[in-house]
Design an enzyme around this catalytic site. Structure first.
Site, PDB file in Angstrom:
ATOM      1  N   THR A 114       0.821  -1.210   0.000  1.00  0.00           N
ATOM      2  CA  THR A 114       0.000   0.000   0.000  1.00  0.00           C
ATOM      3  C   THR A 114       0.858   1.264   0.000  1.00  0.00           C
ATOM      4  OG1 THR A 114      -1.690  -1.159   1.188  1.00  0.00           O
ATOM      5  CG2 THR A 114      -1.622   1.195   1.562  1.00  0.00           C
TER       6      THR A 114
ATOM      7  N   ARG B  25     -13.778  -8.309  -0.014  1.00  0.00           N
ATOM      8  CA  ARG B  25     -13.061  -7.912   1.215  1.00  0.00           C
ATOM      9  C   ARG B  25     -12.556  -6.457   1.115  1.00  0.00           C
ATOM     10  NH1 ARG B  25      -7.607  -5.941   2.313  1.00  0.00           N
ATOM     11  NH2 ARG B  25      -6.994  -6.635   4.360  1.00  0.00           N
TER      12      ARG B  25
ATOM     13  N   GLY C  97      -4.542  -5.556   7.047  1.00  0.00           N
ATOM     14  CA  GLY C  97      -5.644  -4.640   7.299  1.00  0.00           C
ATOM     15  C   GLY C  97      -6.620  -5.056   8.378  1.00  0.00           C
TER      16      GLY C  97
HETATM   17  N1  ASP Z   1      -3.446  -2.570   4.612  1.00  0.00           N
HETATM   18  C1  ASP Z   1      -3.756  -3.032   3.290  1.00  0.00           C
HETATM   19  C2  ASP Z   1      -4.993  -3.905   3.367  1.00  0.00           C
HETATM   20  O1  ASP Z   1      -5.109  -4.683   4.282  1.00  0.00           O
HETATM   21  C3  ASP Z   1      -2.655  -3.813   2.672  1.00  0.00           C
HETATM   22  C4  ASP Z   1      -1.325  -3.143   2.678  1.00  0.00           C
HETATM   23  O2  ASP Z   1      -1.052  -2.305   3.510  1.00  0.00           O
HETATM   24  O3  ASP Z   1      -0.528  -3.447   1.812  1.00  0.00           O
HETATM   25  O4  ASP Z   1      -5.795  -3.833   2.480  1.00  0.00           O
END
Ligand code: ASP
Length: 331
Positions: free
Chosen positions: A200, A228, A253
């Site tokens: 992310t 999701r 997440g």
């Molecule tokens: N936090 C993000 C999610 O769970 C994933 C990530 O941080 O790469 O969708």
């Protein structure tokens, strides 16, 4: 404030971040990012892209534009790069789609906007900002969010735009692993495996007026199922900003949602008078104790930053109020 020292690629020495005043801090995801898995070319590519994003955001601040503009400029560059799990480069869902989430929050008036589960919006962060500024709502999802983005004049692309070979291979690898049922943690649902990758992007900016904005954009987690939605579009979980601090998270997440991670950093500062380093470190430790992993970046109204994580690495960078760029990747 605790000294935060991390490996710098741009300068040969390590730097005590605490001694400087910052205007913008970004991340490009946390996960199993180790020197051994990295080639010099890849390291250079990440460093250059993070630097470009920092400079773009900084240019907005120098012009006297808001922290919202700085967050948008920085995140758009990361979204447009296939290196990161956001926009172009978003990971694939179990059924082979790219489903993106993004959010923004503005500390000045606690306004916020988010989009979730979108397939056709080229830059989800722009859609989140449009939701915040023009929709009268905070979060729009799926087809409705896409319709709103289109009506707002944002770039709409064919979902194929988001297809990248790296991410496609990542999904196939994970599906293969799932098949073999190897390395599976028994108490976890089927769609989660141990070495799931993250990536992310996020940014927190402090403008000349002293207002903070925080934003986050993601493709979520590889192999996610059933529509999701992660923490990234959830205000208070993946993103939060108030008059004192802005926070953007990256990691598993589900845990960031349950820990109300980003808001908890702000609450620790507001109600317990903790400094930014302590507040962020405590939240990451709490997530670790729950069984989750990841990291956060935070920037406070005095220009202090913190970027703790409990993974092997986190792509991250910051730019000082006088324009000095600092980049870190590994622990
Ligand atoms: N936090 C993000 C999610 O769970 C994933 C990530 O941080 O790469 O969708």
């Amino acid at each position: 404030m605790k000294k935060l020292v991390f490996s710098l690629l741009l300068s040969a020495s390590t730097v005590a971040f605490a001694q400087k005043k910052y205007s913008l801090v970004i991340h490009g995801g946390a996960g199993t990012i180790t020197k051994e898995n990295m080639t010099p070319a890849k390291e250079k590519a990440y460093t250059e892209k993070l630097t470009e994003a920092l400079k773009a955001g900084y240019a907005e601040l120098q012009k006297g534009n808001t922290s919202i503009a700085a967050v948008q400029s920085a995140i758009v560059i990361l979204e447009d790069s296939p290196l990161f799990n956001a926009g172009k480069g978003a990971v694939f869902t179990n059924d082979g789609k790219n489903e993106m989430d993004a959010s923004i929050m503005y500390g000045k008036d606690l306004s916020a906007g988010a989009v979730a589960g979108v397939h056709t919006i080229k830059n989800p962060i722009k859609a989140a900002i449009a939701v915040m500024q023009n929709s009268g709502h905070v979060m729009l999802a799926g087809a409705g969010a896409e319709k709103f983005a289109q009506q707002s004049g944002l770039d709409i692309v064919d979902p194929k735009y988001f297809w990248t070979k790296d991410r496609w291979d990542g999904l196939q690898k994970l599906k293969q692993k799932e098949l073999e049922k190897s390395k599976k943690i028994s108490h976890l649902p089927d769609y989660i495996t141990v070495d799931q990758k993250f990536g992310t992007v996020g940014a927190v900016a402090l403008d000349k007026e002293g207002n903070i904005a925080a934003g986050t954009s993601t493709g979520g987690m590889t192999n996610k199922k059933f529509g999701r939605i992660g923490d990234s579009p959830v205000i208070g979980a993946g993103t939060y900003a108030n008059g004192q601090v802005g926070v953007s998270g990256t990691g598993w997440g589900e845990f960031f949602i349950r820990a109300t991670a980003a808001r908890t950093v702000a609450a620790k500062m507001e109600y317990q008078n903790k400094d930014i380093a302590t507040a962020t470190q405590e939240v990451i430790s709490e997530i670790g104790k729950m069984g989750g992993d990841g990291g956060v970046i935070a920037l406070d109204k005095d220009g202090n930053i913190a970027m703790p994580f409990n993974t092997a690495g986190m792509y991250r960078g910051a730019i000082t109020q006088d324009g000095q760029v600092e980049i870190g990747i590994y622990k």
